[in-house]
Design a protein around this motif. Structure first.
Motif, PDB file in Angstrom:
ATOM      1  N   GLY B 111       0.809  -1.219   0.000  1.00 62.78           N
ATOM      2  CA  GLY B 111       0.000   0.000   0.000  1.00 62.78           C
ATOM      3  C   GLY B 111       0.837   1.261   0.000  1.00 62.78           C
ATOM      4  N   ALA B 112       0.266   2.341  -0.543  1.00 66.46           N
ATOM      5  CA  ALA B 112       1.006   3.597  -0.717  1.00 66.46           C
ATOM      6  C   ALA B 112       1.382   4.233   0.607  1.00 66.46           C
ATOM      7  N   ASP B 113       0.641   3.921   1.674  1.00 71.50           N
ATOM      8  CA  ASP B 113       0.947   4.576   2.952  1.00 71.50           C
ATOM      9  C   ASP B 113       1.907   3.747   3.804  1.00 71.50           C
ATOM     10  N   ALA B 114       2.394   2.605   3.275  1.00 68.96           N
ATOM     11  CA  ALA B 114       3.367   1.819   4.037  1.00 68.96           C
ATOM     12  C   ALA B 114       4.667   2.615   4.157  1.00 68.96           C
ATOM     13  N   THR B 115       5.347   2.426   5.280  1.00 69.85           N
ATOM     14  CA  THR B 115       6.571   3.184   5.569  1.00 69.85           C
ATOM     15  C   THR B 115       7.798   2.326   5.337  1.00 69.85           C
ATOM     16  N   LEU B 116       8.743   2.863   4.585  1.00 71.80           N
ATOM     17  CA  LEU B 116      10.025   2.181   4.378  1.00 71.80           C
ATOM     18  C   LEU B 116      11.015   2.631   5.453  1.00 71.80           C
ATOM     19  N   LEU B 117      11.699   1.676   6.057  1.00 70.19           N
ATOM     20  CA  LEU B 117      12.807   1.989   6.969  1.00 70.19           C
ATOM     21  C   LEU B 117      14.062   1.425   6.298  1.00 70.19           C
ATOM     22  N   VAL B 118      14.861   2.311   5.718  1.00 66.77           N
ATOM     23  CA  VAL B 118      15.992   1.875   4.877  1.00 66.77           C
ATOM     24  C   VAL B 118      17.241   1.687   5.736  1.00 66.77           C
ATOM     25  N   LEU B 119      17.799   0.465   5.701  1.00 68.05           N
ATOM     26  CA  LEU B 119      18.930   0.127   6.566  1.00 68.05           C
ATOM     27  C   LEU B 119      20.079  -0.474   5.751  1.00 68.05           C
ATOM     28  N   PRO B 120      21.203   0.213   5.653  1.00 62.92           N
ATOM     29  CA  PRO B 120      22.365  -0.418   5.010  1.00 62.92           C
ATOM     30  C   PRO B 120      22.823  -1.629   5.831  1.00 62.92           C
ATOM     31  N   ALA B 121      23.255  -2.691   5.127  1.00 59.45           N
ATOM     32  CA  ALA B 121      23.558  -3.959   5.802  1.00 59.45           C
ATOM     33  C   ALA B 121      24.974  -4.022   6.335  1.00 59.45           C
ATOM     34  N   ASP B 122      25.734  -2.956   6.149  1.00 58.00           N
ATOM     35  CA  ASP B 122      27.124  -3.061   6.578  1.00 58.00           C
ATOM     36  C   ASP B 122      27.467  -2.114   7.726  1.00 58.00           C
ATOM     37  N   HIS B 123      26.454  -1.796   8.528  1.00 59.52           N
ATOM     38  CA  HIS B 123      26.689  -0.993   9.727  1.00 59.52           C
ATOM     39  C   HIS B 123      26.544  -1.871  10.955  1.00 59.52           C
ATOM     40  N   LEU B 124      27.263  -1.508  12.005  1.00 60.30           N
ATOM     41  CA  LEU B 124      27.152  -2.240  13.256  1.00 60.30           C
ATOM     42  C   LEU B 124      26.517  -1.348  14.325  1.00 60.30           C
ATOM     43  N   ILE B 125      25.406  -1.832  14.892  1.00 60.84           N
ATOM     44  CA  ILE B 125      24.719  -1.124  15.979  1.00 60.84           C
ATOM     45  C   ILE B 125      24.515  -2.134  17.084  1.00 60.84           C
ATOM     46  N   ARG B 126      24.998  -1.853  18.280  1.00 59.31           N
ATOM     47  CA  ARG B 126      24.885  -2.845  19.342  1.00 59.31           C
ATOM     48  C   ARG B 126      23.648  -2.629  20.227  1.00 59.31           C
ATOM     49  N   ASP B 127      23.299  -1.361  20.419  1.00 61.53           N
ATOM     50  CA  ASP B 127      22.181  -1.063  21.324  1.00 61.53           C
ATOM     51  C   ASP B 127      20.871  -1.092  20.522  1.00 61.53           C
ATOM     52  N   ILE B 128      20.321  -2.286  20.374  1.00 63.96           N
ATOM     53  CA  ILE B 128      19.148  -2.438  19.512  1.00 63.96           C
ATOM     54  C   ILE B 128      17.929  -1.735  20.107  1.00 63.96           C
ATOM     55  N   ASP B 129      17.821  -1.726  21.421  1.00 61.89           N
ATOM     56  CA  ASP B 129      16.670  -1.055  22.049  1.00 61.89           C
ATOM     57  C   ASP B 129      16.660   0.438  21.719  1.00 61.89           C
ATOM     58  N   ALA B 130      17.839   1.061  21.792  1.00 59.74           N
ATOM     59  CA  ALA B 130      17.919   2.481  21.451  1.00 59.74           C
ATOM     60  C   ALA B 130      17.597   2.686  19.974  1.00 59.74           C
ATOM     61  N   PHE B 131      18.080   1.755  19.142  1.00 60.65           N
ATOM     62  CA  PHE B 131      17.772   1.832  17.712  1.00 60.65           C
ATOM     63  C   PHE B 131      16.261   1.781  17.484  1.00 60.65           C
ATOM     64  N   VAL B 132      15.612   0.844  18.170  1.00 57.81           N
ATOM     65  CA  VAL B 132      14.159   0.686  17.993  1.00 57.81           C
ATOM     66  C   VAL B 132      13.431   1.950  18.435  1.00 57.81           C
ATOM     67  N   ALA B 133      13.877   2.541  19.533  1.00 54.83           N
ATOM     68  CA  ALA B 133      13.239   3.770  20.022  1.00 54.83           C
ATOM     69  C   ALA B 133      13.372   4.883  18.981  1.00 54.83           C
ATOM     70  N   ASP B 134      14.588   5.039  18.434  1.00 52.40           N
ATOM     71  CA  ASP B 134      14.804   6.093  17.434  1.00 52.40           C
ATOM     72  C   ASP B 134      14.019   5.800  16.153  1.00 52.40           C
ATOM     73  N   ALA B 135      14.012   4.528  15.759  1.00 52.44           N
ATOM     74  CA  ALA B 135      13.311   4.164  14.522  1.00 52.44           C
ATOM     75  C   ALA B 135      11.816   4.422  14.674  1.00 52.44           C
ATOM     76  N   ARG B 136      11.286   4.202  15.877  1.00 53.74           N
ATOM     77  CA  ARG B 136       9.858   4.484  16.115  1.00 53.74           C
ATOM     78  C   ARG B 136       9.571   5.970  15.990  1.00 53.74           C
ATOM     79  N   ARG B 137      10.475   6.801  16.504  1.00 53.03           N
ATOM     80  CA  ARG B 137      10.288   8.251  16.387  1.00 53.03           C
ATOM     81  C   ARG B 137      10.335   8.668  14.918  1.00 53.03           C
ATOM     82  N   ALA B 138      11.270   8.033  14.185  1.00 56.07           N
ATOM     83  CA  ALA B 138      11.372   8.353  12.754  1.00 56.07           C
ATOM     84  C   ALA B 138      10.108   7.931  12.017  1.00 56.07           C
ATOM     85  N   ALA B 139       9.604   6.736  12.368  1.00 58.28           N
ATOM     86  CA  ALA B 139       8.405   6.235  11.678  1.00 58.28           C
ATOM     87  C   ALA B 139       7.205   7.117  11.970  1.00 58.28           C
ATOM     88  N   ALA B 140       7.150   7.641  13.194  1.00 58.18           N
ATOM     89  CA  ALA B 140       6.047   8.541  13.550  1.00 58.18           C
ATOM     90  C   ALA B 140       6.101   9.808  12.702  1.00 58.18           C
TER      91      ALA B 140
END
Lengths: 496, 496
Positions: B111-140
């Motif tokens: 659907g046209a209103d679906a949101t893309l979250l674009v993630l390069p596969a060659d980055h390292l992020i260890r704090d996944i919880d913080a990532f999820v929090a930021d990604a949620r803010r971005a999605a909002a």
């Protein structure tokens, strides 16, 4: 003046731990190949044959190195196996026992007036003609009953060598005073840097090379006078010698009873009738990777001072020595490094810290790591094997069997083997069957089945062995017969 | 506010030449394993699944990486293959075409209103919880139609990244001002060291991470406005998509017709409705071996600052990073080096010159050396093979066949093969015969004989293959049938 018969004596052995990972206890420094593809031992034989009366050269080495040394010699066109006798040491020993055993052997087989020319197998000399000229001068002096040593004119304030202070002139050599033959003023220990510089500046000191020349009787008389206990022990050991043919082995206890003392200390420093021939030839003791990196021939140097043997890519790097094997080595933005790569280990060392490579071997030994002793390719009397894969579920080897080579009649309790011949024709026994296995043919040896592999042809056989089982140690080999005496007490270590 | 459906889009590819010899074009950076044994790609999937509605994650990658990526994903307990569609690029392309194709795919399927979250596969992020929090803010924010990018709070004056100058506040984030969401002031190019220091000191700049979040329709509208040519080309390419199932392939010409332009340049820099979320998570782009050597977890550091992965002995050395494989690495008297050893290549680099490793790959490519592209272990749709020996008289491989894996029905003109199973049970066809080959059994495939190997079981099969012949190239494979479509035009490159 007629010279007596000259019998070169090659002293071969020593761990060469500073040259890890190429030099290892199962394949030490004398077997190390230079850039031209020849080993130091082979090059020593080449020098020795130039001086040998009737082609006789005596080699004193460890039992583990017998077959390897013989194979190396066999490649020389002038080498005749019946004129290349071996004295085999059951354990490593110092130079006085080794040389006295050689002198007793030479006196017995070639007469008391035969002259020994003692040559360590781990030195590199390129100018063989100059070596021959100096060796002839030494042999002439030895004919007079003198104990002659060779001194190397120092080119740097080396702290890793003992020095010889020259005494009065004996005879003029060339025009240059430095090559005139002298009495020995004194043998002096390895100096500190400052003292070494003073020695160098004075022009009165030479490096002690460890090469000697003397008549058998002159050396044995000096031994009687200066170290009668060492001589008595050597005579007792000589009396235990196995038969008359080569290789000569000695009783283990009699051998171990000889004192661990150098020829310099036991005799040369004490005898009055010594002389030193200042060498006119080039010389390197290849004492470290730094020394290897500085050898002047065979390897190109790029504009930044890098020297490469093997496959390497160098990016913005200076003054590095890289010795590779089959793998690619890349150096990026580095300076003054020694990088040495082998099948199973790689060394990265600062050029000026090359002496400390021996500490790596110390650590490997402490931890029981195989790479202190063995290479990926292990040499055996019948040829060699290279481990291609060593995993929980299988071990894969490439075997090379020399013409006439025969592996022991053996069986394994915990593994079966699949053999595929990829070059040549092998003769195989599996259980009661015996048959030829040609190139591109394979066979299977079940657990607990007697088997034997041999090469009945004139060309090498190459074979891939795939072992299946749950244990692949070299100690799961039950030997029933062995051509090389390895079924009972043995010349070689237990192995395939 | 209700969030629309979030579809993470993983952009995977890129050579990662600065990470040679571990990263190679046939096995690039996203597949590189961290010290914990997981690849960067797997870790990206892990992050993506935390944000994915119904477990749907779209991956855009090269055709050569399809099977390898799928195998990597399959190990994740929550991964469902029918929810992990792939868009396969016939050649490498820039981010604008890749993301527009992803947006067209997402609009079509979600659907046209679906949101893309674009993630390069060659980055390292260890704090996944913080990532999820930021990604949620971005999605909002994206739900409002904004084009959102993630900025990384700089920790050093890096000259290797582009920067984002923050504009006016949009919404307060945490208490810390640096995490407040902002409009974008400007995208700025990679600065020099002095400018980078100024950016760092000002507190007004973030690193441009290459991660984005936007609704499909918002992005496509912005594309229509700011780069209609790129959008038109992407639409034309989208129209050539193969069928409806995964993997989606595109017409080669239509794909190549898309302009080679980054998303930043084509859209983000020109659009007015952008926002940047300053990341509260840790982040590394693993841009070089220096970056790898500085990762803080999983590897012990000794008192001299050396960090070791694998077998190594370190003597009087400081601040070195050593990553080994099976071989022993020894470092003596060296400082600030990166030493990375793999089966067929070793890198020795100064820590501060790590960027120049890419020059090694340039030289290897120029000389046509395989180690620029392949590892000793080569991955295939059915599993992998490792070359154990490659000599004139034979080639020896270990093959690992995955459960269900089937090699193509093939024959060779110039070599015969001897197979020995060392783990598991294989199904083998040789000529007209078909049979099971158990552990410790072997079989022979003559020249010009049709054969096929497959794994009909639930466990891996390991097999040693000994090839005999006079030519062992991968091009002496005549394929008659192939489960993975490699007999005709192919997803994978021609190989076993």
């Amino acid at each position: 003046m007629e010279m007596s018969k000259v019998i070169p004596v090659i002293l071969s052995g020593g761990a060469g731990t500073r040259l890890w990972p190429v030099s290892r206890s199962a394949y030490p420094k004398p077997f190390m190949r230079m850039a031209d593809g020849e080993s130091l031992l082979y090059k020593t034989l080449e020098r020795a044959l130039r001086m040998a009366s009737d082609g006789h050269v005596l080699t004193v080495t460890g039992r583990d190195y017998y077959f390897l040394s013989r194979d190396d010699y066999a490649r020389h066109p002038q080498a005749r196996r019946d004129r290349l006798p071996f004295l085999l040491e059951p354990t490593g020993r110092n130079t006085a026992p080794a040389v006295l055993l050689a002198a007793l052997y030479v006196r017995h087989h070639f007469g008391a007036d035969a002259t020994l020319l003692v040559l360590p197998a781990d030195h590199l000399i390129r100018d063989i003609d100059a070596f021959v000229a100096d060796a002839r001068r030494a042999a002439a002096l030895a004919t007079d009953g003198r104990l002659v040593t060779f001194g190397i004119v120092p080119s740097a304030p080396e702290t890793g060598f003992g020095y010889i202070r020259m005494g009065a002139l004996i005879a003029e050599g060339d025009a240059a005073a430095s090559t005139a033959i002298r009495k020995i003023g004194a043998f002096v220990e390895k100096p500190d840097r400052e003292t070494a510089q003073r020695y160098l500046d004075s022009g009165e000191y030479l490096w002690n090379s460890g090469m000697f020349c003397f008549r058998a009787d002159a050396l044995l008389e000096a031994a009687q006078q200066h170290c009668p206990d060492v001589l008595a022990a050597a005579q007792a050991c000589h009396a235990t010698a196995s038969g008359s043919g080569s290789p000569v082995e000695f009783g283990r206890e009699a051998f171990a009873a000889m004192p661990d003392i150098s020829l310099d200390y036991a005799i040369m420093e004490r005898a009055g009738n010594c002389a030193v021939v200042p060498a006119t030839f080039d010389w390197s003791d290849i004492g470290s990777w730094k020394a290897v990196s500085e050898l002047d021939a065979d390897i190109q140097t790029d504009a930044a001072g890098n020297r490469i043997r093997g496959s390497a890519i160098v990016v913005e790097s200076e003054n590095c020595y890289i010795q590779g094997d089959k793998r690619m080595v890349a150096a990026v933005g580095v300076k003054n490094l020694l990088i040495v790569d082998t099948g199973d280990a790689v060394l990265v060392a600062d050029r000026e810290r090359a002496q400390q490579v021996k500490l790596v071997v110390d650590q490997l030994r402490k931890s029981g790591h195989d790479s202190a002793r063995f290479h990926q390719t292990v040499h055996r009397p019948w040829g060699s094997f290279t481990v291609l894969e060593d995993e929980a579920d299988c071990k894969v080897k490439r075997l090379t069997v020399k013409p006439g080579g025969v592996l022991s009649l053996q069986l394994h309790h915990r593994r079966s083997e699949h053999w595929t011949v990829v070059t040549g024709t092998a003769k195989v026994r599996v259980g009661d069957r015996e048959f030829l296995l040609e190139r591109n043919e394979s066979t299977y040896i079940p657990v607990n089945t007697l088997h034997r592999l041999e090469n009945p042809t004139e060309a090498d056989v190459h074979l891939i062995e795939v072992q299946c089982g749950d244990y692949f140690g070299e100690d799961d080999i039950v030997r029933l017969e062995d051509k090389y005496g390895r079924a009972g007490s043995s010349i070689d270590k237990p192995a395939a």
